[in-house]
Design a protein around this motif. Structure first.
Motif, PDB file in Angstrom:
ATOM      1  N   ALA A 345       8.557   0.521  -4.869  1.00  0.00           N
ATOM      2  CA  ALA A 345       7.233  -0.290  -4.564  1.00  0.00           C
ATOM      3  C   ALA A 345       6.306   0.362  -3.843  1.00  0.00           C
ATOM      4  O   ALA A 345       4.660   0.686  -4.775  1.00  0.00           O
ATOM      5  N   ILE A 346       6.443   0.432  -2.850  1.00  0.00           N
ATOM      6  CA  ILE A 346       5.495   1.022  -2.349  1.00  0.00           C
ATOM      7  C   ILE A 346       4.992   2.893  -2.680  1.00  0.00           C
ATOM      8  O   ILE A 346       3.992   3.374  -2.740  1.00  0.00           O
ATOM      9  N   THR A 347       5.871   3.356  -2.855  1.00  0.00           N
ATOM     10  CA  THR A 347       6.128   4.792  -3.523  1.00  0.00           C
ATOM     11  C   THR A 347       5.367   4.886  -4.585  1.00  0.00           C
ATOM     12  O   THR A 347       4.699   5.795  -4.753  1.00  0.00           O
ATOM     13  N   ASP A 348       5.699   3.593  -5.598  1.00  0.00           N
ATOM     14  CA  ASP A 348       5.056   3.757  -6.964  1.00  0.00           C
ATOM     15  C   ASP A 348       3.512   2.754  -6.359  1.00  0.00           C
ATOM     16  O   ASP A 348       2.712   3.853  -6.982  1.00  0.00           O
ATOM     17  N   LEU A 349       3.038   2.483  -5.850  1.00  0.00           N
ATOM     18  CA  LEU A 349       1.472   2.564  -5.243  1.00  0.00           C
ATOM     19  C   LEU A 349       1.256   3.322  -4.232  1.00  0.00           C
ATOM     20  O   LEU A 349      -0.525   3.327  -4.931  1.00  0.00           O
ATOM     21  N   LYS A 350       1.331   4.186  -4.365  1.00  0.00           N
ATOM     22  CA  LYS A 350       1.070   5.624  -3.191  1.00  0.00           C
ATOM     23  C   LYS A 350       0.436   6.411  -4.335  1.00  0.00           C
ATOM     24  O   LYS A 350      -0.167   7.171  -4.541  1.00  0.00           O
ATOM     25  N   ASN A 351       1.207   6.433  -5.496  1.00  0.00           N
ATOM     26  CA  ASN A 351       1.149   7.386  -6.751  1.00  0.00           C
ATOM     27  C   ASN A 351       0.010   7.065  -7.390  1.00  0.00           C
ATOM     28  O   ASN A 351      -0.485   7.911  -8.196  1.00  0.00           O
ATOM     29  N   GLN A 352      -0.382   5.329  -7.138  1.00  0.00           N
ATOM     30  CA  GLN A 352      -1.795   5.126  -7.421  1.00  0.00           C
ATOM     31  C   GLN A 352      -2.422   5.311  -6.868  1.00  0.00           C
ATOM     32  O   GLN A 352      -3.519   4.978  -7.028  1.00  0.00           O
ATOM     33  N   GLY A 353      -2.609   6.159  -5.245  1.00  0.00           N
ATOM     34  CA  GLY A 353      -3.772   5.774  -5.189  1.00  0.00           C
ATOM     35  C   GLY A 353      -3.379   4.843  -4.012  1.00  0.00           C
ATOM     36  O   GLY A 353      -4.845   4.636  -2.611  1.00  0.00           O
ATOM     37  N   CYS A 354      -2.810   4.209  -3.720  1.00  0.00           N
ATOM     38  CA  CYS A 354      -2.956   2.525  -2.353  1.00  0.00           C
ATOM     39  C   CYS A 354      -2.595   2.738  -1.373  1.00  0.00           C
ATOM     40  O   CYS A 354      -0.960   3.602  -1.122  1.00  0.00           O
ATOM     41  N   THR A 355      -2.996   3.371   0.010  1.00  0.00           N
ATOM     42  CA  THR A 355      -1.884   3.904   1.030  1.00  0.00           C
ATOM     43  C   THR A 355      -2.271   3.096   1.673  1.00  0.00           C
ATOM     44  O   THR A 355      -1.995   2.860   3.030  1.00  0.00           O
ATOM     45  N   LYS A 356      -3.036   1.347   1.260  1.00  0.00           N
ATOM     46  CA  LYS A 356      -2.502   0.652   2.050  1.00  0.00           C
ATOM     47  C   LYS A 356      -2.000  -0.616   1.559  1.00  0.00           C
ATOM     48  O   LYS A 356      -2.161  -1.313  -0.163  1.00  0.00           O
ATOM     49  N   VAL A 357      -1.102  -1.296   2.039  1.00  0.00           N
ATOM     50  CA  VAL A 357      -0.444  -3.013   1.158  1.00  0.00           C
ATOM     51  C   VAL A 357      -0.476  -4.335   1.539  1.00  0.00           C
ATOM     52  O   VAL A 357      -0.307  -4.037   3.032  1.00  0.00           O
TER      53      VAL A 357
END
Length: 500
Positions: A345-357
């Protein structure tokens, strides 16, 4: 000596073990621990022992499965060759010693007089010497059975049966008296569950529990295995009604239109009187369908839902604020595989431009303890995650390696965040990995172990306690957040991440 016997019982029952998983659950969960033993409600073993030993005044061993099969140490060649009918008519002839003369009449006279051939006599002497040596050393026990002649069992087995009778004989006598004398028929499965549950309720362990095979199967589906169903979880409402707790994303239930909060009226034409009954009615062969009637508001709705293999997920995630690069992960349980799902999930969110979770642990009851440890390792640099202590005081320390996900994060917690979720939370807090937002967590710093019994049922006992990296106990105290939650805690988490 009594302690030795107890140890032998445990050793006998724990010979076969299989790997498991440590669990930290509210209110308890499975573990890698296996063993223990259960009471055989039939009492047949003890009854046979007592029947054979009654009034003898001797210590005797028992090999129950051979009571009706007398041992024959050897068979004469003539006995093998001759038909059974002939054997019944004629007495067994003694074998003539090799090189020894004599008439057939003299051989018959020898048999009639009960004499043995020299070869047999030597063989019997050798066997008696060996038997005497084994009996003298205590390696075997001699048991004389009225039903099956003489039987030999190992000394260890004899000690095991004697200790079993001493430890559990009272319960057997009570049950035998009930079975023989009570006017009313009894349900043996209910009695068994009552006896075991009563034993566990006398323990100071608040999480000790007995589960039947079906109950444990349901438990395993929730935290360990995939299953065949329609893809919803159910829970009991305050008024006792069964409602839809969660609809699994991508499941046939979601496709059909079922929603969280729907009150279940019937499943397959039957009204579910409990959560367990609802789960049972939803299960079935993949490819079959079931009709589910629910009440939504003032209306009743009917859904025809196909059963399929369900891979329940530990979390759901989405982009929360793309402009600020913030993602949201709802980690609702630490079932098997949760750490891999979090990593993906973190990897996919980072691929979508999310560096904060934002990682939401509110309402997370725990699950597999190892998954909570792995999730902490995923986000933290080299540090201590947790220390686990067992009943003997032995400690095991779990550390994080130097690698970690390159992402900023906060954790949301509340009073229902428990057990394995608290392992994760206290590791993050003590190591300064991210801010904890919300309210004090539940406070279950204990890990349960599952001990399988022969019939598929299990008992669950508390076997370990964990403490935070700073050495603080969690049980009964919980984890205090860094920031108290106010209003919309997800938005509050986003503000904290934006300001960092």
């Amino acid at each position: 000596m009594e302690a030795d016997n107890d140890n032998k019982i445990k050793a006998e029952k724990n010979k076969e073990t299989s790997g498991g998983v440590s669990m930290g659950l509210n209110p308890g969960s499975p573990s890698e621990y296996k063993g223990s033993y259960g009471l055989d409600p039939s009492g047949s073993l003890l009854e046979e022992i007592r029947h054979e030993m009654d009034g003898s005044g001797e210590e005797m061993g028992l090999e129950p499965e051979k009571l009706n099969d007398p041992e024959i140490p050897f068979r004469h060649p003539e006995e093998v060759r001759r038909p059974a009918a002939d054997q019944a008519k004629e007495p067994l002839r003694a074998e003539k010693p090799e090189g020894h003369g004599g008439s057939e009449g003299s051989e018959d006279n020898e048999n009639k007089g009960g004499h043995l051939s020299r070869r047999r006599l030597v063989l019997i002497c050798i066997l008696m010497v060996c038997l005497g040596a084994l009996l003298a050393t205590g390696c075997i026990g001699l048991f004389m059975s009225g039903k099956g002649g003489i039987h030999l069992v190992s000394g260890d087995k004899l000690d095991y049966y004697k200790a079993l009778d001493k430890q559990l004989g009272k319960y057997y006598e009570i049950q035998k008296t009930i079975n023989d004398s009570d006017l009313y028929d009894t349900d043996s499965s209910k009695m068994e569950k009552a006896v075991i549950s009563g034993m566990l309720s006398a323990l100071p362990d608040p999480y000790a529990q007995y589960m039947t095979k079906s109950e444990y199967d349901s438990f395993s589906r929730k935290y360990l295995d995939s299953y065949t169903g329609i893809g919803i979880s159910v829970q009991a409402a305050d008024d006792g009604q069964v409602i839809v707790g969660k609809v699994i994303k991508g499941s046939t239930a979601e496709e059909a239109g079922l929603q969280k909060g729907d009150v279940i009226v019937s499943i397959g034409g039957s009204k579910p009187e409990s959560v367990d009954k609802a789960a049972e009615l939803m299960r079935g062969k993949a490819g079959t369908s079931v009709t589910v009637v629910v009440s939504r508001g003032a209306k009743e709705k009917t859904f025809r839902v196909a059963r399929a293999q369900v891979e329940d997920r530990a979390l759901e995630y989405s982009v929360y604020d793309k402009s600020k690069g913030i993602g949201y992960i709802d980690l609702n349980t630490f079932r098997k595989g949760a750490s891999e799902e979090l990593s993906d999930a973190i990897t996919d969110l980072k691929n979508q431009g999310c560096t904060k979770v934002i990682i939401d642990l509110r309402g997370n009851p725990g699950g597999v303890a190892d998954e909570g440890i792995k999730c902490a390792d995923l986000l933290l640099p080299a540090c201590r995650i947790v220390t686990v202590k067992n009943a003997s005081g032995k400690e095991k320390i779990y550390n994080s390696d130097s690698s970690s996900k390159d992402v900023s994060y906060v954790l949301l917690v509340d009073g229902d965040t428990a057990s394995a979720a608290e392992i994760f939370a206290c590791a993050v807090k003590d190591n300064g990995g991210g801010k904890i937002i919300g309210s004090r967590t539940y406070g279950k710093g204990l890990i349960q172990g599952i001990f399988p019994l022969d019939d598929g049922s299990v008992i669950k006992l508390t076997v370990e306690e964990y403490v935070s990296p700073s050495g603080e106990k969690i049980d009964g105290k919980g984890v205090e957040p860094d920031i108290q939650g106010e209003g919309d805690e997800i938005a509050q988490g986003a503000d904290v991440l934006s300001a960092s």
